[in-house]
Design a protein around this motif. Structure first.
Motif: not given
Length: 521
Positions: A84, A413, A514
Motif C-alpha cells: 500500500t 491503492l 492513503g
C-alpha cells in the motif's frame, strides 16, 4: 517549429472532387486570413533531425520511468514499506499530474511544445536528485517529496512532444507514423531501464546507484532538449507553417492566447476515445508497474531474471509500433485497432488470472507485449483525428493523462490493499486487471457499432484517400457542431468534462485518504 508538407499536399493526390478541395481552403482562409508567407518549406534533413531529437528526449525519460517499477521488491525491502505504501509512492506522482496536467497542457498550447519541454526537463531533473538522495539515505517521505517534484516536470513534458508532432503532421499524413517511431524509441528506453535496474543494483552493491544513474540520464536528456529548443527557434524563423490538406486548417505550435472555450467544447467522439483509454490504458499502466514482482512470484526467480523476462516480453513489440503508425496513416481503421488491442489485453489478463502457471504467465506476457503495442499510437492519433481544433491538442492530450492518472491512483491503492490483505500474493489482484480489460473490450465493440451510423465517429476509420476526398464533410460537421447543434453539443461536452473532474476529485480523496491514514507509514 519546423513544419513539413505531406506528400499528398505536394502531389495533389485528391480524388476527383477538386471543387471541394478549393472550398476547403477558401473556408479556412476566410476564418483566419493571413498574408501569403514568403518563407520556404522545411527540407527533409530538418524533418529527420527534429524527429530524432524528440525521440532522443523520449528515450531518456522512458529509461528513467522504467526504473521504479523494476525495483519494487528492492524498494519495499530497503525502505521498509508494504504494498500500500509503494502504491502511495507511485500515486504521489499521478496525484500531481492530475492536479496540474490540464493547466500544463493549456500552457503548452500557449507557449509551444519546445519551450514546455525545456523547462519541464529541468524540473524533472531536480526531482530526480531528491529521489536519488532519498534512496541513498533510505528515507521514504523524502522519496515521496522527490517524486512530487519530479512530477511537476513530467506534467510539462508529457504533452509537449505530441503537441509538437501535431503541428508538423495532419491526421493520415504522418502524425501516426511519427508517433509510432517516437513510441518505439521510448519502448527501447523503457526496456533498457527496466532490464538493467536490478543488475546495476546488485553489481554496484547499493540500489541507490540505479537512481543516480537515472539522474545522469536526465542530465543527458536536458542537453538534447536544449539543442532541440534552439533548433526549433531557428526553424520557426526560417520555415512556414503548413495546412491540413483535407480541411485547410493551419497547424500551429503555439497560440496567441489561451483557448479555454475550445478546450471545454471537445466533440463527443473525443470523449468516446477517452472512454476506451480510461479502461485499457489504466489496465496496462497498473499491470506494468507490478509485472516484475509478479514474474518473481510466478516464475519463482530473483529480481534480475524477472526484470529481464518482463522487459523482453513487455517491450518486445517495439518494432511493430512504427508499422502500426504507417498503417493508420494510410488505412485508418483506428476503432478496429482499438478493438484488437482491447481483446488482446483482455486475453492476456485472463491468462494471468486463470492460467497462473509458469507457462500461462509467460504466454500472457507475450500476448500483452504484442497487443499493447497497438494501444498508445491508435489512442493518441484518434484523439488528434477526433478534434475540430488542432491548436488545443496539448490541452486535449492533457485531459487524457489527467483521466488515466486519476484512474491509476484509485486502482493502485485498491490493488495495494488487496495484495497486502492476500499475504503479498497476486491471486486476487489480477481479478481487477481482468475486469478493467473486459470493460475496454465492451467500449471498443460499442464504438464499432456506433461508427456504422455516425459520420463523426466513422472519420476515425477513414483511410488517407477517404479523408482527402471527404474534407468538405469534416468542415460541414464542424460547422453543424458549433452552429445549429451548438447548444446541445456544448451540454454534452460540459457533462463529460464534469465527469472527468468528478473522477479526478475521487482520485484526490483516495490519495489523501492513503496519506492521512496509517497506509503511508
Amino acid at each position: 517549429m519546423a513544419k513539413l508538407i505531406p506528400a499528398d499536399a505536394v502531389s495533389g493526390d485528391h480524388t476527383p472532387e477538386s471543387p471541394d478541395t478549393k472550398e476547403v481552403v477558401s473556408l479556412s482562409d476566410a476564418e483566419s486570413p493571413r498574408p501569403a508567407s514568403t518563407r520556404g518549406q522545411v527540407p527533409l534533413s530538418f524533418k529527420i533531425i527534429s524527429v530524432a531529437l524528440v525521440a532522443g528526449i523520449g528515450f531518456g525519460s522512458s529509461w528513467s520511468s522504467g526504473v521504479t517499477g523494476a525495483m519494487k521488491s528492492t524498494l519495499k525491502k530497503e525502505l521498509k514499506i508494504n504494498n500500500t505504501q509503494f502504491a502511495l509512492l507511485e500515486s504521489s506522482e499521478d496525484f500531481i499530474k492530475v492536479l496540474l496536467i490540464l493547466i500544463s497542457g493549456m500552457i503548452t498550447d500557449r507557449i509551444g511544445g519546445a519551450s514546455a519541454i525545456l523547462y519541464g526537463n529541468v524540473i524533472y531533473t531536480i526531482g530526480s536528485i531528491f529521489v536519488a538522495a532519498a534512496t541513498t539515505v533510505r528515507n521514504y517521505p523524502l522519496m515521496i517529496f522527490g517524486r512530487v517534484v519530479l512530477a511537476f516536470g513530467d506534467v510539462a513534458t508529457q504533452t509537449a512532444q505530441y503537441k509538437i508532432f501535431s503541428s508538423w503532421f495532419p491526421p493520415n499524413n504522418g502524425f501516426a507514423s511519427t508517433l509510432g517511431f517516437e513510441l518505439a524509441i521510448g519502448k527501447i528506453g523503457g526496456f533498457v531501464g527496466k532490464s538493467t535496474a536490478n543488475i546495476i543494483s546488485k553489481n554496484l552493491g547499493d540500489f541507490s546507484w540505479v537512481f543516480w544513474i537515472a539522474l545522469f540520464m536526465n542530465i543527458f536528456t536536458n542537453l538534447i532538449t536544449l539543442a532541440f529548443f534552439f533548433f526549433t527557434k531557428y526553424a520557426n524563423k526560417k520555415f512556414a507553417n503548413i495546412r491540413d490538406p483535407s480541411t485547410g486548417e493551419e497547424l500551429t505550435e503555439k497560440n496567441k492566447k489561451f483557448e479555454v472555450k475550445k478546450v471545454l467544447e471537445m466533440p463527443w467522439v473525443f470523449w468516446a476515445v477517452l472512454a476506451f483509454s480510461l479502461l485499457e490504458t489504466s489496465t496496462a499502466l497498473v499491470f506494468t508497474q507490478n509485472a516484475t514482482e509478479l514474474a518473481e512470484h510466478r516464475f519463482n526467480t530473483d529480481s534480475i531474471t524477472a526484470g529481464w523476462y518482463t522487459s523482453v516480453l513487455q517491450y518486445a513489440g517495439f518494432f511493430v509500433v512504427p508499422l502500426i503508425g504507417i498503417f493508420i496513416d494510410l488505412f485508418g481503421n483506428r476503432i478496429s485497432l482499438m478493438a484488437f488491442c482491447g481483446i488482446g489485453v483482455f486475453v492476456s489478463m485472463a491468462l494471468v488470472n486463470w492460467a497462473n502457471s509458469t507457462k500461462g504467465t509467460a504466454a500472457a506476457f507475450g500476448i500483452y507485449a504484442f497487443a499493447y503495442s497497438f494501444g498508445p499510437t491508435v489512442i493518441i492519433d484518434s484523439i488528434r483525428t477526433s478534434m475540430w481544433h488542432q491548436e488545443v491538442f496539448g490541452s486535449a492530450y492533457s485531459m487524457k493523462i489527467m483521466m488515466n492518472n486519476s484512474m491509476n491512483i484509485i486502482v493502485n491503492l485498491i490493488t495495494g490493499r488487496i495484495q497486502d490483505a492476500d499475504n503479498d500474493s497476486y491471486d486476487r489482484v489480477v481479478i481487477v486487471y481482468v475486469a478493467l480489460a473486459a470493460g475496454s473490450v465492451v467500449v471498443s465493440i460499442g464504438l464499432i457499432v456506433l461508427s456504422s451510423i455516425s459520420i463523426d465517429l466513422r472519420r476515425l476509420q477513414w483511410t488517407r484517400k477517404q479523408r482527402l476526398r471527404n474534407g468538405h464533410l469534416i468542415i460541414e460537421r464542424k460547422e453543424r457542431f458549433l452552429g445549429e447543434n451548438g447548444a446541445k453539443n456544448r451540454k454534452i461536452s460540459l457533462c463529460c468534462f464534469g465527469a472527468l473532474c468528478a473522477l479526478s476529485l475521487g482520485s484526490w480523496v483516495a490519495y489523501i485518504w492513503g496519506a492521512a491514514t496509517g497506509n503511508n507509514y
